[in-house]
Design a protein around this motif. Structure first.
Motif, PDB file in Angstrom:
ATOM      1  N   HIS A   1       5.702   6.329   1.085  1.00 26.29           N
ATOM      2  CA  HIS A   1       5.982   5.108   1.836  1.00 26.29           C
ATOM      3  C   HIS A   1       5.206   3.963   1.189  1.00 26.29           C
ATOM      4  CE1 HIS A   1       7.759   7.507   5.074  1.00 26.29           C
ATOM      5  NE2 HIS A   1       6.800   8.362   4.793  1.00 26.29           N
ATOM      6  N   LYS A   2       5.856   2.822   1.109  1.00 29.26           N
ATOM      7  CA  LYS A   2       5.212   1.624   0.572  1.00 29.26           C
ATOM      8  C   LYS A   2       5.276   0.546   1.643  1.00 29.26           C
ATOM      9  CE  LYS A   2       5.346  -1.443  -3.425  1.00 29.26           C
ATOM     10  NZ  LYS A   2       6.076  -1.736  -4.671  1.00 29.26           N
ATOM     11  N   ASP A   3       4.105   0.085   2.032  1.00 31.48           N
ATOM     12  CA  ASP A   3       4.003  -0.920   3.102  1.00 31.48           C
ATOM     13  C   ASP A   3       4.742  -0.468   4.361  1.00 31.48           C
ATOM     14  OD1 ASP A   3       2.498  -2.566   1.404  1.00 31.48           O
ATOM     15  OD2 ASP A   3       4.322  -3.421   0.532  1.00 31.48           O
ATOM     16  N   GLY A   4       4.656   0.829   4.673  1.00 30.78           N
ATOM     17  CA  GLY A   4       5.253   1.392   5.881  1.00 30.78           C
ATOM     18  C   GLY A   4       6.723   1.745   5.778  1.00 30.78           C
ATOM     19  N   ASN A   5       7.353   1.487   4.641  1.00 32.44           N
ATOM     20  CA  ASN A   5       8.782   1.777   4.471  1.00 32.44           C
ATOM     21  C   ASN A   5       9.003   2.940   3.510  1.00 32.44           C
ATOM     22  OD1 ASN A   5       9.707  -0.505   6.052  1.00 32.44           O
ATOM     23  ND2 ASN A   5       9.012  -1.776   4.349  1.00 32.44           N
TER      24      ASN A   5
ATOM     25  N   MET B   1       0.839  -1.181   0.000  1.00 33.90           N
ATOM     26  CA  MET B   1       0.000   0.000   0.000  1.00 33.90           C
ATOM     27  C   MET B   1       0.884   1.245   0.000  1.00 33.90           C
ATOM     28  SD  MET B   1      -3.141   0.897   2.469  1.00 33.90           S
ATOM     29  CE  MET B   1      -2.712   2.150   3.627  1.00 33.90           C
ATOM     30  N   LEU B   2       0.525   2.208  -0.820  1.00 35.59           N
ATOM     31  CA  LEU B   2       1.280   3.454  -0.933  1.00 35.59           C
ATOM     32  C   LEU B   2       0.652   4.534  -0.056  1.00 35.59           C
ATOM     33  CD1 LEU B   2       3.514   3.204  -3.072  1.00 35.59           C
ATOM     34  CD2 LEU B   2       2.307   4.883  -4.404  1.00 35.59           C
ATOM     35  N   GLU B   3       1.483   5.246   0.690  1.00 36.51           N
ATOM     36  CA  GLU B   3       1.034   6.377   1.501  1.00 36.51           C
ATOM     37  C   GLU B   3       1.936   7.560   1.217  1.00 36.51           C
ATOM     38  OE1 GLU B   3       0.644   5.439   5.670  1.00 36.51           O
ATOM     39  OE2 GLU B   3       0.143   3.375   5.171  1.00 36.51           O
ATOM     40  N   ILE B   4       1.336   8.742   1.136  1.00 41.28           N
ATOM     41  CA  ILE B   4       2.091   9.963   0.864  1.00 41.28           C
ATOM     42  C   ILE B   4       2.098  10.832   2.105  1.00 41.28           C
ATOM     43  CG2 ILE B   4       2.244  12.040  -0.548  1.00 41.28           C
ATOM     44  CD1 ILE B   4       0.766  10.472  -2.755  1.00 41.28           C
ATOM     45  N   GLU B   5       3.263  11.313   2.455  1.00 45.24           N
ATOM     46  CA  GLU B   5       3.436  12.247   3.568  1.00 45.24           C
ATOM     47  C   GLU B   5       3.488  13.657   2.970  1.00 45.24           C
ATOM     48  OE1 GLU B   5       6.951  13.193   6.765  1.00 45.24           O
ATOM     49  OE2 GLU B   5       6.693  11.111   6.106  1.00 45.24           O
ATOM     50  N   PHE B   6       2.506  14.469   3.306  1.00 42.23           N
ATOM     51  CA  PHE B   6       2.359  15.800   2.721  1.00 42.23           C
ATOM     52  C   PHE B   6       3.034  16.854   3.591  1.00 42.23           C
ATOM     53  CE2 PHE B   6      -1.214  13.269   1.231  1.00 42.23           C
ATOM     54  CZ  PHE B   6      -1.137  13.478  -0.139  1.00 42.23           C
ATOM     55  N   GLU B   7       4.017  17.546   3.036  1.00 43.24           N
ATOM     56  CA  GLU B   7       4.704  18.649   3.704  1.00 43.24           C
ATOM     57  C   GLU B   7       4.027  19.965   3.315  1.00 43.24           C
ATOM     58  OE1 GLU B   7       7.608  18.343   5.782  1.00 43.24           O
ATOM     59  OE2 GLU B   7       6.917  16.266   5.723  1.00 43.24           O
ATOM     60  N   ASN B   8       4.252  21.025   4.098  1.00 39.65           N
ATOM     61  CA  ASN B   8       3.725  22.339   3.745  1.00 39.65           C
ATOM     62  C   ASN B   8       4.354  22.828   2.455  1.00 39.65           C
ATOM     63  OD1 ASN B   8       2.024  22.608   5.988  1.00 39.65           O
ATOM     64  ND2 ASN B   8       3.701  23.363   7.250  1.00 39.65           N
ATOM     65  N   PRO B   9       3.587  23.565   1.636  1.00 36.64           N
ATOM     66  CA  PRO B   9       4.143  24.065   0.376  1.00 36.64           C
ATOM     67  C   PRO B   9       5.168  25.170   0.615  1.00 36.64           C
ATOM     68  CG  PRO B   9       1.943  24.932   0.711  1.00 36.64           C
ATOM     69  CD  PRO B   9       2.198  23.944   1.824  1.00 36.64           C
TER      70      PRO B   9
ATOM     71  N   ILE C   1      13.086   7.223  -6.864  1.00 38.16           N
ATOM     72  CA  ILE C   1      12.802   5.926  -6.254  1.00 38.16           C
ATOM     73  C   ILE C   1      14.129   5.237  -5.960  1.00 38.16           C
ATOM     74  CG2 ILE C   1      11.750   3.652  -6.606  1.00 38.16           C
ATOM     75  CD1 ILE C   1       9.758   4.946  -8.484  1.00 38.16           C
ATOM     76  N   GLY C   2      14.163   4.502  -4.881  1.00 41.64           N
ATOM     77  CA  GLY C   2      15.364   3.743  -4.567  1.00 41.64           C
ATOM     78  C   GLY C   2      15.547   3.612  -3.076  1.00 41.64           C
ATOM     79  N   ASP C   3      16.780   3.652  -2.651  1.00 43.83           N
ATOM     80  CA  ASP C   3      17.126   3.436  -1.256  1.00 43.83           C
ATOM     81  C   ASP C   3      16.924   4.716  -0.443  1.00 43.83           C
ATOM     82  OD1 ASP C   3      18.074   2.510   1.109  1.00 43.83           O
ATOM     83  OD2 ASP C   3      20.143   2.234   0.453  1.00 43.83           O
ATOM     84  N   TRP C   4      15.663   4.983  -0.059  1.00 46.56           N
ATOM     85  CA  TRP C   4      15.349   6.149   0.780  1.00 46.56           C
ATOM     86  C   TRP C   4      15.176   5.751   2.235  1.00 46.56           C
ATOM     87  CZ3 TRP C   4      16.145  10.993  -0.408  1.00 46.56           C
ATOM     88  CH2 TRP C   4      16.189  11.351  -1.753  1.00 46.56           C
ATOM     89  N   GLY C   5      15.214   4.478   2.538  1.00 45.39           N
ATOM     90  CA  GLY C   5      14.979   4.012   3.902  1.00 45.39           C
ATOM     91  C   GLY C   5      16.200   4.074   4.787  1.00 45.39           C
ATOM     92  N   SER C   6      17.349   4.400   4.214  1.00 45.47           N
ATOM     93  CA  SER C   6      18.581   4.481   4.993  1.00 45.47           C
ATOM     94  C   SER C   6      19.397   5.645   4.458  1.00 45.47           C
ATOM     95  CB  SER C   6      19.375   3.177   4.857  1.00 45.47           C
ATOM     96  OG  SER C   6      19.844   3.038   3.531  1.00 45.47           O
ATOM     97  N   ASP C   7      20.603   5.750   4.946  1.00 47.36           N
ATOM     98  CA  ASP C   7      21.489   6.786   4.430  1.00 47.36           C
ATOM     99  C   ASP C   7      22.264   6.263   3.229  1.00 47.36           C
ATOM    100  OD1 ASP C   7      20.718   8.645   6.300  1.00 47.36           O
ATOM    101  OD2 ASP C   7      22.214   7.991   7.762  1.00 47.36           O
TER     102      ASP C   7
END
Length: 141
Positions: free
Chosen positions: A29-33, A1-9, A57-63
């Protein structure tokens, strides 16, 4: 499941026309990651009523290094009835940040394994990103 975190413009004045430029940063975030990030930009006073964006898209879950990310620049506009989405070349993108990873040209992007994920995210943009939807609907008059 895809979820979008909305920041202020981020709102600024366009240097070329004096209009209001809106820049949006969104975390996906996809499936919470952490899965992707996208940026959108549009200006209320430009004759071309479209949104320019980029999805990384890619390795955004870590540094992880940017070499583990690919970016896909695109444009969104409307016709009388539908949202239209098209990939564009990297030279047309205002984002050239190395943090986003390799920015792909249109032909490269269309052949990439992650292109279905890109269009899945753009589907969510035109369904859930209220500021983008309002701008596109207003421009369709």
């Amino acid at each position: 499941m895809l979820e979008i975190e909305f920041e202020n413009p981020n709102i600024s004045v366009c240097e070329c026309c004096g209009g209001k430029t809106t820049r949006l940063t969104r975390f996906v975030h996809k499936d919470g990651n952490a899965f992707a990030i996208y940026y959108l930009s549009f200006t209320d006073n430009h004759p071309d009523k479209s949104i320019i964006g980029i999805i990384s898209i890619g390795d955004w879950g870590s540094d992880g290094p940017p070499k583990n990310r690919k970016s896909f620049p695109f444009k969104i506009w409307t016709n009388e009835k539908n949202y239209q989405i098209g990939l564009i070349d990297k030279i047309e993108s205002p984002w050239q940040d190395a943090l986003l990873g390799e920015i792909l040209n249109r032909n490269e992007a269309l052949k990439h394994n992650w292109i279905k994920d890109v269009f899945h995210i753009t589907d969510h943009i035109v369904a859930e990103d209220i500021l983008a939807i309002e701008y596109l609907n207003q421009s369709n008059g």
